[in-house]
Motif scaffolding. Structure first.
Motif, PDB file in Angstrom:
ATOM      1  N   TYR A  13      -0.135 -10.437 -11.175  1.00  0.00           N
ATOM      2  CA  TYR A  13       0.922 -10.182 -10.199  1.00  0.00           C
ATOM      3  C   TYR A  13       1.959  -9.231 -10.793  1.00  0.00           C
ATOM      4  O   TYR A  13       2.417  -8.300 -10.144  1.00  0.00           O
ATOM      5  CB  TYR A  13       1.576 -11.500  -9.775  1.00  0.00           C
ATOM      6  CG  TYR A  13       2.290 -11.375  -8.450  1.00  0.00           C
ATOM      7  CD1 TYR A  13       1.597 -10.939  -7.322  1.00  0.00           C
ATOM      8  CD2 TYR A  13       3.629 -11.686  -8.323  1.00  0.00           C
ATOM      9  CE1 TYR A  13       2.235 -10.804  -6.102  1.00  0.00           C
ATOM     10  CE2 TYR A  13       4.276 -11.565  -7.111  1.00  0.00           C
ATOM     11  CZ  TYR A  13       3.579 -11.119  -6.002  1.00  0.00           C
ATOM     12  OH  TYR A  13       4.216 -10.987  -4.802  1.00  0.00           O
ATOM     13  N   LEU A  32       0.831  -5.568 -10.859  1.00  0.00           N
ATOM     14  CA  LEU A  32       0.659  -4.870  -9.573  1.00  0.00           C
ATOM     15  C   LEU A  32       2.010  -4.738  -8.888  1.00  0.00           C
ATOM     16  O   LEU A  32       2.814  -5.676  -8.904  1.00  0.00           O
ATOM     17  CB  LEU A  32      -0.298  -5.665  -8.662  1.00  0.00           C
ATOM     18  CG  LEU A  32      -1.750  -5.779  -9.127  1.00  0.00           C
ATOM     19  CD1 LEU A  32      -2.498  -6.808  -8.278  1.00  0.00           C
ATOM     20  CD2 LEU A  32      -2.462  -4.439  -9.065  1.00  0.00           C
ATOM     21  N   VAL A  43      -3.016  -2.829  -1.944  1.00  0.00           N
ATOM     22  CA  VAL A  43      -3.924  -2.901  -3.097  1.00  0.00           C
ATOM     23  C   VAL A  43      -4.865  -1.688  -3.167  1.00  0.00           C
ATOM     24  O   VAL A  43      -5.237  -1.254  -4.260  1.00  0.00           O
ATOM     25  CB  VAL A  43      -4.719  -4.225  -3.118  1.00  0.00           C
ATOM     26  CG1 VAL A  43      -3.768  -5.411  -3.193  1.00  0.00           C
ATOM     27  CG2 VAL A  43      -5.647  -4.357  -1.931  1.00  0.00           C
ATOM     28  N   ALA A  80      -3.044   0.868  -4.958  1.00  0.00           N
ATOM     29  CA  ALA A  80      -2.929   0.521  -6.386  1.00  0.00           C
ATOM     30  C   ALA A  80      -4.218   0.855  -7.134  1.00  0.00           C
ATOM     31  O   ALA A  80      -4.186   1.381  -8.249  1.00  0.00           O
ATOM     32  CB  ALA A  80      -2.602  -0.966  -6.533  1.00  0.00           C
ATOM     33  N   TYR A 134      -1.298  -6.595   0.777  1.00  0.00           N
ATOM     34  CA  TYR A 134      -0.403  -6.528  -0.381  1.00  0.00           C
ATOM     35  C   TYR A 134      -0.773  -7.618  -1.400  1.00  0.00           C
ATOM     36  O   TYR A 134      -1.377  -8.639  -1.022  1.00  0.00           O
ATOM     37  CB  TYR A 134       1.047  -6.687   0.079  1.00  0.00           C
ATOM     38  CG  TYR A 134       1.522  -5.467   0.837  1.00  0.00           C
ATOM     39  CD1 TYR A 134       2.156  -4.411   0.175  1.00  0.00           C
ATOM     40  CD2 TYR A 134       1.282  -5.346   2.202  1.00  0.00           C
ATOM     41  CE1 TYR A 134       2.555  -3.271   0.863  1.00  0.00           C
ATOM     42  CE2 TYR A 134       1.679  -4.212   2.895  1.00  0.00           C
ATOM     43  CZ  TYR A 134       2.313  -3.177   2.213  1.00  0.00           C
ATOM     44  OH  TYR A 134       2.682  -2.045   2.897  1.00  0.00           O
ATOM     45  N   PRO A 135      -0.381  -7.429  -2.663  1.00  0.00           N
ATOM     46  CA  PRO A 135      -0.771  -8.388  -3.707  1.00  0.00           C
ATOM     47  C   PRO A 135      -0.479  -9.845  -3.352  1.00  0.00           C
ATOM     48  O   PRO A 135      -1.288 -10.730  -3.647  1.00  0.00           O
ATOM     49  CB  PRO A 135       0.034  -7.925  -4.929  1.00  0.00           C
ATOM     50  CG  PRO A 135       0.174  -6.448  -4.739  1.00  0.00           C
ATOM     51  CD  PRO A 135       0.328  -6.250  -3.245  1.00  0.00           C
ATOM     52  N   ARG A 157      -6.142 -11.373  -7.294  1.00  0.00           N
ATOM     53  CA  ARG A 157      -5.253 -10.340  -7.845  1.00  0.00           C
ATOM     54  C   ARG A 157      -5.788  -9.824  -9.176  1.00  0.00           C
ATOM     55  O   ARG A 157      -5.704  -8.637  -9.464  1.00  0.00           O
ATOM     56  CB  ARG A 157      -3.834 -10.897  -8.020  1.00  0.00           C
ATOM     57  CG  ARG A 157      -3.079 -11.026  -6.720  1.00  0.00           C
ATOM     58  CD  ARG A 157      -1.589 -11.140  -6.953  1.00  0.00           C
ATOM     59  NE  ARG A 157      -1.224 -12.412  -7.568  1.00  0.00           N
ATOM     60  CZ  ARG A 157      -0.778 -13.457  -6.895  1.00  0.00           C
ATOM     61  NH1 ARG A 157      -0.661 -13.414  -5.593  1.00  0.00           N
ATOM     62  NH2 ARG A 157      -0.445 -14.556  -7.524  1.00  0.00           N
ATOM     63  N   ILE A 169      -8.370  -7.377  -8.426  1.00  0.00           N
ATOM     64  CA  ILE A 169      -7.774  -6.082  -8.043  1.00  0.00           C
ATOM     65  C   ILE A 169      -7.392  -5.307  -9.312  1.00  0.00           C
ATOM     66  O   ILE A 169      -7.670  -4.104  -9.425  1.00  0.00           O
ATOM     67  CB  ILE A 169      -6.530  -6.308  -7.148  1.00  0.00           C
ATOM     68  CG1 ILE A 169      -6.953  -6.930  -5.815  1.00  0.00           C
ATOM     69  CG2 ILE A 169      -5.766  -5.002  -6.924  1.00  0.00           C
ATOM     70  CD1 ILE A 169      -5.823  -7.608  -5.046  1.00  0.00           C
ATOM     71  N   ARG A 224      -8.900  -1.695 -10.584  1.00  0.00           N
ATOM     72  CA  ARG A 224      -8.028  -0.571 -10.967  1.00  0.00           C
ATOM     73  C   ARG A 224      -8.382  -0.096 -12.387  1.00  0.00           C
ATOM     74  O   ARG A 224      -8.408   1.105 -12.670  1.00  0.00           O
ATOM     75  CB  ARG A 224      -6.581  -1.054 -10.886  1.00  0.00           C
ATOM     76  CG  ARG A 224      -5.541  -0.026 -11.140  1.00  0.00           C
ATOM     77  CD  ARG A 224      -4.177  -0.718 -11.043  1.00  0.00           C
ATOM     78  NE  ARG A 224      -3.207  -0.034 -11.867  1.00  0.00           N
ATOM     79  CZ  ARG A 224      -2.291   0.803 -11.396  1.00  0.00           C
ATOM     80  NH1 ARG A 224      -2.204   1.020 -10.115  1.00  0.00           N
ATOM     81  NH2 ARG A 224      -1.456   1.395 -12.202  1.00  0.00           N
TER      82      ARG A 224
END
Ligand code: SF4
Length: 321
Positions: free
Chosen positions: A103, A106, A112, A115, A152-153, A161, A164, A168
């Motif tokens: 969290y 990000l 996301v 991101a 969104y996160p 998360r 995600i 990334r």
């Protein structure tokens, strides 16, 4: 110095890494002290030790996220400290990080998909459509729905998360992932799912992992080799099977004995580590472990042992018992 699992040059080679932080009244805190590290292509090397032993600082130093104050790092034979800013930016594409707190890593106000696409945008890779397609493929490869790119996160669970953050991290197709306690903030039930994902991605993308953890159970299952740190120094290293089955350094022995046993959830009676980790600002003389070591001898109080044959302990040194 690390022992090569195969006859190959290391993908990443760090030598005499030292990292000092200036503190008040001209004093320095030495978070990492003269550490060598070899990371071979395709392996997972874990750095373990108690909180405050310098493992995160070492990982950030060897990946040049926070360049060390001393020592050198070669990535595929190229010394990172000798590169121009532009060359370094290019080289650092090969090393990506996954942090403990997904969290925190990000931006809560950034969807996301954006991101995940950000590293591609920064490095001007592909057209807008190609980046959109790549993000969808990355979402899928980490077990998320590509349709969720606009969310969104905070709309995802902790495990999602971290997925995600992993998507990334692999967006630039790096060679090395530095994973700093990547599952310790997650529920136990989710930890193995994220570890399995990392393992699958490692196989699929030919990744190499530098894995930071204080959880020996996780390390035992996930890593090939392990380096044990105590107060800024590597005190033992070797293949996970050797170090866990036959730990040689008294600190490694205590650390393993103090860890909950798989399936038992309890520690070996009477074997837990005694006392706290001393302050890095005022480390003990000689072997830094001597105030807690059950087998310390006089020499340990005055003379720091060197890492020889993968262990730094006077008792295992030539002429020791
Ligand atoms: Fe213990 Fe001495 Fe070995 Fe340090 S050098 S681990 S104090 S026996």
């Amino acid at each position: 110095m690390s022992q090569a699992p195969l006859l190959q040059a290391p993908l990443l080679q760090a030598r005499a890494i030292t990292h000092r932080f200036p503190v008040s009244k001209g004093r320095n805190l030495v978070a990492v002290n003269d550490a060598d590290l070899d990371l071979f292509a395709g392996e997972t090397l874990a750095i373990v030790g108690e909180s405050g032993c310098g493992k995160t600082t070492l990982a950030r130093a060897v990946s040049w996220l926070v360049p060390p104050t001393g020592g050198s790092v070669h990535l595929e034979g190229v010394e990172l400290g000798q590169l121009t800013k532009k060359e370094l930016r290019q080289a650092r594409r090969e090393i990506q990080m996954v942090f403990q707190d997904p969290y925190g890593s990000l931006n809560p106000r950034q969807p996301v998909g954006s991101a995940i696409a950000e590293p591609l945008t920064i490095h001007r890779i592909g057209t807008a459509q190609e980046r959109t397609d790549k993000v969808a493929a990355l979402m899928e490869s980490v077990g998320l729905r590509p349709d969720d790119v606009s969310r969104y996160p905070h709309q995802f669970s902790g495990g999602q998360r971290q997925r995600i953050a992993i998507a990334r991290a692999i967006a630039l197709e790096p060679k090395i992932i530095v994973a700093d306690e990547p599952v310790s903030a997650l529920d136990v039930s989710v930890q193995s799912q994220v570890l399995n994902l990392l393992s699958d991605l490692k196989d699929a993308h030919g990744l190499t992992f530098l894995f930071i953890s204080h959880d020996l159970t996780v390390v035992r299952h996930f890593a090939d080799r392990v380096a044990v740190m105590y107060l800024g120094k590597i005190v033992e290293e070797g293949a996970v099977s050797d170090v866990f089955e036959h730990p040689k350094h008294p600190y490694t022995q205590a650390l393993i004995a103090a860890a909950p046993k798989i399936g038992q959830g309890k520690r070996t009676p009477g074997s837990a580590l005694k006392g706290d980790v001393p302050s890095l600002l005022n480390p003990p003389s000689g072997c830094a472990f001597h105030p807690r070591c059950p087998v310390a001898v006089d020499r340990c109080r005055t003379e720091a042992p060197l890492l020889k044959a993968n262990v730094a302990c006077h008792l295992l040194d030539e002429g020791g018992s």
